[in-house]
Scaffold this active site. Structure first.
Site, PDB file in Angstrom:
ATOM      1  N   ALA A 163       2.832  -0.830   4.916  1.00 51.14           N
ATOM      2  CA  ALA A 163       2.140  -0.865   6.213  1.00 51.14           C
ATOM      3  C   ALA A 163       1.640  -2.260   6.577  1.00 51.14           C
ATOM      4  CB  ALA A 163       0.982   0.129   6.198  1.00 51.14           C
TER       5      ALA A 163
ATOM      6  N   HIS B 274      12.589  -2.715   3.232  1.00 50.57           N
ATOM      7  CA  HIS B 274      11.985  -1.427   3.608  1.00 50.57           C
ATOM      8  C   HIS B 274      12.940  -0.315   3.203  1.00 50.57           C
ATOM      9  CE1 HIS B 274       8.792  -3.427   5.619  1.00 50.57           C
ATOM     10  NE2 HIS B 274       9.680  -4.197   6.218  1.00 50.57           N
TER      11      HIS B 274
ATOM     12  N   ASN C   4       8.178  -5.575  -0.368  1.00 48.81           N
ATOM     13  CA  ASN C   4       8.013  -4.463   0.559  1.00 48.81           C
ATOM     14  C   ASN C   4       6.507  -4.384   0.824  1.00 48.81           C
ATOM     15  OD1 ASN C   4       7.789  -2.122   1.998  1.00 48.81           O
ATOM     16  ND2 ASN C   4       9.081  -0.894   0.630  1.00 48.81           N
TER      17      ASN C   4
ATOM     18  N   GLU D 292      12.523  -9.483   2.549  1.00 48.49           N
ATOM     19  CA  GLU D 292      11.712  -8.293   2.845  1.00 48.49           C
ATOM     20  C   GLU D 292      12.593  -7.043   2.744  1.00 48.49           C
ATOM     21  OE1 GLU D 292       8.700  -8.595   5.811  1.00 48.49           O
ATOM     22  OE2 GLU D 292       9.519  -6.885   6.922  1.00 48.49           O
TER      23      GLU D 292
ATOM     24  N   TYR E 179      11.112   8.715   1.789  1.00 47.41           N
ATOM     25  CA  TYR E 179      11.203   7.657   0.769  1.00 47.41           C
ATOM     26  C   TYR E 179      11.928   8.088  -0.513  1.00 47.41           C
ATOM     27  CZ  TYR E 179       7.707   5.588   3.853  1.00 47.41           C
ATOM     28  OH  TYR E 179       7.066   5.074   4.958  1.00 47.41           O
TER      29      TYR E 179
ATOM     30  N   ARG F  47       5.134  10.725  -2.297  1.00 49.97           N
ATOM     31  CA  ARG F  47       4.712  10.517  -0.919  1.00 49.97           C
ATOM     32  C   ARG F  47       5.904  10.706   0.023  1.00 49.97           C
ATOM     33  NH1 ARG F  47       4.665   4.441   1.415  1.00 49.97           N
ATOM     34  NH2 ARG F  47       3.800   4.956   3.440  1.00 49.97           N
TER      35      ARG F  47
ATOM     36  N   ARG G 158      12.005   4.465  13.401  1.00 47.26           N
ATOM     37  CA  ARG G 158      10.741   5.190  13.271  1.00 47.26           C
ATOM     38  C   ARG G 158       9.803   4.832  14.427  1.00 47.26           C
ATOM     39  NH1 ARG G 158       8.642   4.831   7.336  1.00 47.26           N
ATOM     40  NH2 ARG G 158       7.416   6.595   8.112  1.00 47.26           N
TER      41      ARG G 158
ATOM     42  N   PRO H  34       0.784  -1.232   0.000  1.00 45.12           N
ATOM     43  CA  PRO H  34       0.000   0.000   0.000  1.00 45.12           C
ATOM     44  C   PRO H  34       0.819   1.287   0.000  1.00 45.12           C
ATOM     45  CG  PRO H  34      -0.875  -1.542   1.602  1.00 45.12           C
ATOM     46  CD  PRO H  34       0.369  -2.150   1.056  1.00 45.12           C
ATOM     47  N   ASN H  35       0.380   2.189  -0.823  1.00 50.33           N
ATOM     48  CA  ASN H  35       0.912   3.557  -0.919  1.00 50.33           C
ATOM     49  C   ASN H  35       2.257   3.658  -1.637  1.00 50.33           C
ATOM     50  OD1 ASN H  35      -1.309   4.790   0.568  1.00 50.33           O
ATOM     51  ND2 ASN H  35      -0.464   3.707   2.336  1.00 50.33           N
TER      52      ASN H  35
HETATM   53  C1  DQA Z   1       8.002   1.005   4.425  1.00 52.32           C
HETATM   54  C2  DQA Z   1       7.924   1.202   5.952  1.00 52.32           C
HETATM   55  C3  DQA Z   1       6.509   0.978   6.463  1.00 52.32           C
HETATM   56  O1  DQA Z   1       6.463   1.153   7.871  1.00 52.32           O
HETATM   57  C4  DQA Z   1       5.568   1.964   5.817  1.00 52.32           C
HETATM   58  O2  DQA Z   1       4.233   1.720   6.233  1.00 52.32           O
HETATM   59  C5  DQA Z   1       5.670   1.999   4.337  1.00 52.32           C
HETATM   60  C6  DQA Z   1       6.990   1.872   3.701  1.00 52.32           C
HETATM   61  C7  DQA Z   1       9.395   1.340   3.858  1.00 52.32           C
HETATM   62  O3  DQA Z   1       9.643   0.947   2.727  1.00 52.32           O
HETATM   63  O4  DQA Z   1      10.190   2.005   4.517  1.00 52.32           O
HETATM   64  O5  DQA Z   1       4.680   2.227   3.647  1.00 52.32           O
HETATM   65  O6  DQA Z   1       7.729  -0.355   4.143  1.00 52.32           O
END
Ligand code: DQA
Length: 142
Positions: A77, A100, A74, A98, A23, A18, A107, A10-11
């Site tokens: 959330a 991030h 990735n 995984e 990011y 964003r 964070r 998501p996102n």
């Molecule tokens: C994320 C970290 C997550 O906590 C966050 O919700 C994201 C991006 C990252 O790539 O740093 O959407 O996965």
């Protein structure tokens, strides 16, 4: 040619727009184009992004039958909430890493827990977009 699936949750469709201070300014399309070019002679990369948990689960389920080398995920959330995604990864029996972009341990506390991490061989967090390349390189070893 080995095949690797890159999944984003998501996102991450809004990558580059964003919260760029967290990011960065590269878009998802830009990231996908760079990875495709960088690994052109080593791997066939496929890309999937969804804002929906079930769509990601469905995609992993389809990949399980597809004979690929592994998954770079990735989960965004959903990393911190999704038993369904964790179970899909475990159930697929596929190798997974995984990623991030940000360092989730620097964070908010709710980001410190990854439900999906235990379903993966490793987690790369906080190395920006480089994390995707490192994860692909790892899955291509052997
Ligand atoms: C994320 C970290 C997550 O906590 C966050 O919700 C994201 C991006 C990252 O790539 O740093 O959407 O996965």
């Amino acid at each position: 040619m080995k095949r690797i699936a890159i999944l984003n949750g998501p996102n991450l469709d809004r990558l580059g727009k964003r919260e760029p201070e967290i990011y960065g300014s590269t878009t998802l399309a830009g990231l996908e184009a760079k990875l495709t070019t960088d690994f052109a002679d080593q791997a066939e990369l496929t890309f999937f992004q969804s804002n929906h948990e079930g769509a990601l689960v469905d995609h992993i389920s389809a990949l399980a039958e597809d004979g690929i080398q592994g998954i770079v995920i990735n989960g965004a959330a959903l990393t911190h909430t999704s038993v369904a995604l964790r179970d899909a990864l475990l159930g697929s029996q596929l190798r997974a890493v995984e990623v991030h972009i940000s360092n989730i341990y620097r964070r908010e506390e709710f980001r410190h827990k990854s439900l999906t991490g235990p379903a993966c061989e490793g987690i790369i967090t906080g190395l920006g977009l480089e994390g995707y390349s490192a994860a692909i390189r790892y899955l291509l070893l052997d």
